[in-house]
Scaffold this motif. Structure first.
Motif, PDB file in Angstrom:
ATOM      1  N   GLU A 140       0.831  -1.218   0.000  1.00  0.00           N
ATOM      2  CA  GLU A 140       0.000   0.000   0.000  1.00  0.00           C
ATOM      3  C   GLU A 140       0.861   1.262   0.000  1.00  0.00           C
ATOM      4  O   GLU A 140       0.516   2.258  -0.640  1.00  0.00           O
ATOM      5  N   ASP A 141       1.995   1.199   0.695  1.00  0.00           N
ATOM      6  CA  ASP A 141       2.887   2.376   0.721  1.00  0.00           C
ATOM      7  C   ASP A 141       3.398   2.683  -0.679  1.00  0.00           C
ATOM      8  O   ASP A 141       3.480   3.835  -1.096  1.00  0.00           O
ATOM      9  N   VAL A 142       3.780   1.622  -1.406  1.00  0.00           N
ATOM     10  CA  VAL A 142       4.350   1.806  -2.744  1.00  0.00           C
ATOM     11  C   VAL A 142       3.292   2.370  -3.696  1.00  0.00           C
ATOM     12  O   VAL A 142       3.518   3.351  -4.412  1.00  0.00           O
ATOM     13  N   VAL A 143       2.129   1.753  -3.667  1.00  0.00           N
ATOM     14  CA  VAL A 143       1.048   2.182  -4.572  1.00  0.00           C
ATOM     15  C   VAL A 143       0.616   3.615  -4.219  1.00  0.00           C
ATOM     16  O   VAL A 143       0.390   4.451  -5.108  1.00  0.00           O
ATOM     17  N   ALA A 144       0.547   3.905  -2.936  1.00  0.00           N
ATOM     18  CA  ALA A 144       0.166   5.267  -2.514  1.00  0.00           C
ATOM     19  C   ALA A 144       1.215   6.279  -2.981  1.00  0.00           C
ATOM     20  O   ALA A 144       0.869   7.349  -3.486  1.00  0.00           O
ATOM     21  N   ARG A 145       2.480   5.922  -2.852  1.00  0.00           N
ATOM     22  CA  ARG A 145       3.546   6.846  -3.277  1.00  0.00           C
ATOM     23  C   ARG A 145       3.436   7.126  -4.776  1.00  0.00           C
ATOM     24  O   ARG A 145       3.512   8.279  -5.217  1.00  0.00           O
ATOM     25  N   GLN A 146       3.203   6.062  -5.553  1.00  0.00           N
ATOM     26  CA  GLN A 146       3.142   6.217  -7.009  1.00  0.00           C
ATOM     27  C   GLN A 146       1.923   7.052  -7.429  1.00  0.00           C
ATOM     28  O   GLN A 146       2.007   7.873  -8.336  1.00  0.00           O
ATOM     29  N   ILE A 147       0.805   6.845  -6.758  1.00  0.00           N
ATOM     30  CA  ILE A 147      -0.397   7.611  -7.119  1.00  0.00           C
ATOM     31  C   ILE A 147      -0.319   9.044  -6.585  1.00  0.00           C
ATOM     32  O   ILE A 147      -0.649   9.999  -7.286  1.00  0.00           O
ATOM     33  N   ASN A 148       0.169   9.174  -5.352  1.00  0.00           N
ATOM     34  CA  ASN A 148       0.260  10.524  -4.773  1.00  0.00           C
ATOM     35  C   ASN A 148       1.194  11.423  -5.560  1.00  0.00           C
ATOM     36  O   ASN A 148       0.990  12.636  -5.617  1.00  0.00           O
ATOM     37  N   ALA A 149       2.228  10.833  -6.172  1.00  0.00           N
ATOM     38  CA  ALA A 149       3.152  11.647  -6.962  1.00  0.00           C
ATOM     39  C   ALA A 149       2.363  12.420  -8.023  1.00  0.00           C
ATOM     40  O   ALA A 149       2.588  13.612  -8.238  1.00  0.00           O
ATOM     41  N   VAL A 150       1.436  11.747  -8.656  1.00  0.00           N
ATOM     42  CA  VAL A 150       0.631  12.404  -9.699  1.00  0.00           C
ATOM     43  C   VAL A 150      -0.489  13.235  -9.063  1.00  0.00           C
ATOM     44  O   VAL A 150      -0.695  14.404  -9.401  1.00  0.00           O
ATOM     45  N   MET A 151      -1.196  12.630  -8.110  1.00  0.00           N
ATOM     46  CA  MET A 151      -2.393  13.288  -7.552  1.00  0.00           C
ATOM     47  C   MET A 151      -2.027  14.568  -6.796  1.00  0.00           C
ATOM     48  O   MET A 151      -2.714  15.579  -6.924  1.00  0.00           O
ATOM     49  N   ASN A 152      -0.944  14.530  -6.027  1.00  0.00           N
ATOM     50  CA  ASN A 152      -0.606  15.707  -5.231  1.00  0.00           C
ATOM     51  C   ASN A 152       0.026  16.812  -6.076  1.00  0.00           C
ATOM     52  O   ASN A 152      -0.007  17.978  -5.708  1.00  0.00           O
ATOM     53  N   THR A 153       0.604  16.428  -7.206  1.00  0.00           N
ATOM     54  CA  THR A 153       1.223  17.446  -8.073  1.00  0.00           C
ATOM     55  C   THR A 153       0.204  18.048  -9.028  1.00  0.00           C
ATOM     56  O   THR A 153       0.166  19.256  -9.231  1.00  0.00           O
ATOM     57  N   LEU A 154      -0.624  17.196  -9.614  1.00  0.00           N
ATOM     58  CA  LEU A 154      -1.511  17.672 -10.681  1.00  0.00           C
ATOM     59  C   LEU A 154      -2.954  17.843 -10.212  1.00  0.00           C
ATOM     60  O   LEU A 154      -3.755  18.473 -10.899  1.00  0.00           O
ATOM     61  N   GLY A 155      -3.286  17.266  -9.073  1.00  0.00           N
ATOM     62  CA  GLY A 155      -4.658  17.382  -8.558  1.00  0.00           C
ATOM     63  C   GLY A 155      -5.487  16.145  -8.863  1.00  0.00           C
ATOM     64  O   GLY A 155      -5.247  15.449  -9.858  1.00  0.00           O
ATOM     65  N   ALA A 156      -6.463  15.895  -7.986  1.00  0.00           N
ATOM     66  CA  ALA A 156      -7.284  14.686  -8.140  1.00  0.00           C
ATOM     67  C   ALA A 156      -8.126  14.734  -9.405  1.00  0.00           C
ATOM     68  O   ALA A 156      -8.374  13.704 -10.031  1.00  0.00           O
ATOM     69  N   SER A 157      -8.560  15.919  -9.816  1.00  0.00           N
ATOM     70  CA  SER A 157      -9.433  15.931 -10.994  1.00  0.00           C
ATOM     71  C   SER A 157      -8.661  15.575 -12.256  1.00  0.00           C
ATOM     72  O   SER A 157      -9.199  14.913 -13.153  1.00  0.00           O
ATOM     73  N   VAL A 158      -7.388  15.966 -12.325  1.00  0.00           N
ATOM     74  CA  VAL A 158      -6.559  15.567 -13.477  1.00  0.00           C
ATOM     75  C   VAL A 158      -6.337  14.052 -13.441  1.00  0.00           C
ATOM     76  O   VAL A 158      -6.441  13.360 -14.459  1.00  0.00           O
ATOM     77  N   LEU A 159      -6.077  13.533 -12.260  1.00  0.00           N
ATOM     78  CA  LEU A 159      -5.929  12.075 -12.128  1.00  0.00           C
ATOM     79  C   LEU A 159      -7.206  11.381 -12.616  1.00  0.00           C
ATOM     80  O   LEU A 159      -7.154  10.342 -13.289  1.00  0.00           O
ATOM     81  N   GLY A 160      -8.326  11.976 -12.277  1.00  0.00           N
ATOM     82  CA  GLY A 160      -9.628  11.391 -12.622  1.00  0.00           C
ATOM     83  C   GLY A 160      -9.905  11.358 -14.115  1.00  0.00           C
ATOM     84  O   GLY A 160     -10.812  10.660 -14.560  1.00  0.00           O
ATOM     85  N   GLU A 161      -9.142  12.120 -14.873  1.00  0.00           N
ATOM     86  CA  GLU A 161      -9.345  12.086 -16.325  1.00  0.00           C
ATOM     87  C   GLU A 161      -8.497  11.011 -16.994  1.00  0.00           C
ATOM     88  O   GLU A 161      -8.527  10.849 -18.210  1.00  0.00           O
ATOM     89  N   GLY A 162      -7.747  10.293 -16.195  1.00  0.00           N
ATOM     90  CA  GLY A 162      -6.979   9.175 -16.725  1.00  0.00           C
ATOM     91  C   GLY A 162      -7.555   7.856 -16.241  1.00  0.00           C
ATOM     92  O   GLY A 162      -8.658   7.786 -15.689  1.00  0.00           O
ATOM     93  N   VAL A 163      -6.775   6.819 -16.468  1.00  0.00           N
ATOM     94  CA  VAL A 163      -7.122   5.462 -16.025  1.00  0.00           C
ATOM     95  C   VAL A 163      -5.933   5.012 -15.181  1.00  0.00           C
ATOM     96  O   VAL A 163      -4.793   5.396 -15.471  1.00  0.00           O
ATOM     97  N   ILE A 164      -6.186   4.239 -14.135  1.00  0.00           N
ATOM     98  CA  ILE A 164      -5.074   3.675 -13.360  1.00  0.00           C
ATOM     99  C   ILE A 164      -5.054   2.170 -13.579  1.00  0.00           C
ATOM    100  O   ILE A 164      -6.103   1.509 -13.529  1.00  0.00           O
ATOM    101  N   ALA A 165      -3.867   1.636 -13.846  1.00  0.00           N
ATOM    102  CA  ALA A 165      -3.716   0.183 -13.951  1.00  0.00           C
ATOM    103  C   ALA A 165      -2.889  -0.298 -12.760  1.00  0.00           C
ATOM    104  O   ALA A 165      -1.728   0.091 -12.618  1.00  0.00           O
ATOM    105  N   TYR A 166      -3.513  -1.101 -11.919  1.00  0.00           N
ATOM    106  CA  TYR A 166      -2.751  -1.743 -10.834  1.00  0.00           C
ATOM    107  C   TYR A 166      -2.125  -3.012 -11.392  1.00  0.00           C
ATOM    108  O   TYR A 166      -2.840  -3.953 -11.765  1.00  0.00           O
TER     109      TYR A 166
END
Ligand code: PGA
Length: 250
Positions: A140-166
């Protein structure tokens, strides 16, 4: 309702001849796919052929990587604008092979995500832990770090316009698929993580599973509540296998 999305990641496979054959096979069976959105991510050099064959069909296409720069003296790189020139809809960003073999870190992946999104491409952001990280209990730490890198820099709404592949790294190309429960657990975690920032994005973002998904195990993975599709490597190279995964998604 989240529309399922099945995307093929062809990686560095194929030829002009085999690409044509694969696309012919996909087009012949795509009418039996009722609800899922279907896309193929091809090697750059075949995008012209993919575009010529798939234009006017329900199948979308995209690339497996892009440059974080917009244009200029970057020998060997491919810009987002070039992908758009070939009508790509999707681009894979941060695949574990790019992270581990080509040294792409969270910072670079975020830059690539940003340029893709800004240009109008839909990024498919890949995240996932190695076997060692899973065994250490830090998935969970790894996945959170990878997602937060994008979400905290670009914002959740920008993240929401993409797709995430686990994509658990230990499951990619190994035949060691995550169990539906293992995959669901991480998908649910990803949704909770995003919900802390934006509940609407969390509810609507599509989360794919990737890692040895095939015609035999797709249905049980796709039946899990938070799994909205798949990013398919090996099994996307055979039209019948890939179509059967697409049909399993609805
Ligand atoms: P695989 O690859 O389906 O061959 O495991 C998945 C991926 O790397 O996207």
């Amino acid at each position: 309702m989240r529309q399922p999305i099945i995307a093929g990641n062809w990686k560095m496979n194929g030829s002009r001849a085999s690409t044509k054959e694969l696309l012919d096979g996909l087009m012949a069976g795509i009418d039996e796919v009722k609800t899922a959105e279907v896309a193929v991510c091809a090697p750059f050099v075949y995008l012209a052929e993919v575009r010529a064959q798939l234009s006017g069909t329900p199948i979308f296409w995209g690339a497996q990587n892009l440059s974080h720069e917009e244009k200029g003296a970057f020998t060997g790189e491919i810009a987002a604008s070039m992908l758009l020139d070939f009508d790509c809809k999707y681009v894979i960003v941060g695949h574990s092979e790019r992270r581990s073999l080509y040294g792409e870190d969270d910072n670079l992946v975020t830059k690539k995500y940003a340029v893709a999104h800004r240009s109008g491409l839909t990024p498919i952001l890949c995240v996932g832990e190695t076997l060692e990280e899973r065994e250490k209990g830090v998935t969970e730490d790894v996945v959170a770090r990878q997602i937060n890198a994008v979400m905290n820099t670009l914002g959740a709404s920008v993240l929401g316009e993409g797709v995430i592949a686990y994509e658990p790294v230990w499951a990619i190309g190994t035949g060691m698929t995550a169990t539906p429960e293992q995959a669901q657990e991480v998908h649910a975690f990803i949704r909770r993580l995003i919900a802390e920032k934006d509940a609407h994005v969390s509810d609507n973002i599509r989360l794919q599973y990737g890692g040895s998904m095939n015609a035999g195990n797709a249905a049980e993975l796709l039946a899990m509540e938070d799994i909205d599709g798949g990013l398919i490597g090996g099994a996307s190279l055979k039209a019948e296998d890939f179509l059967s995964i697409c049909r399993a998604a609805g």
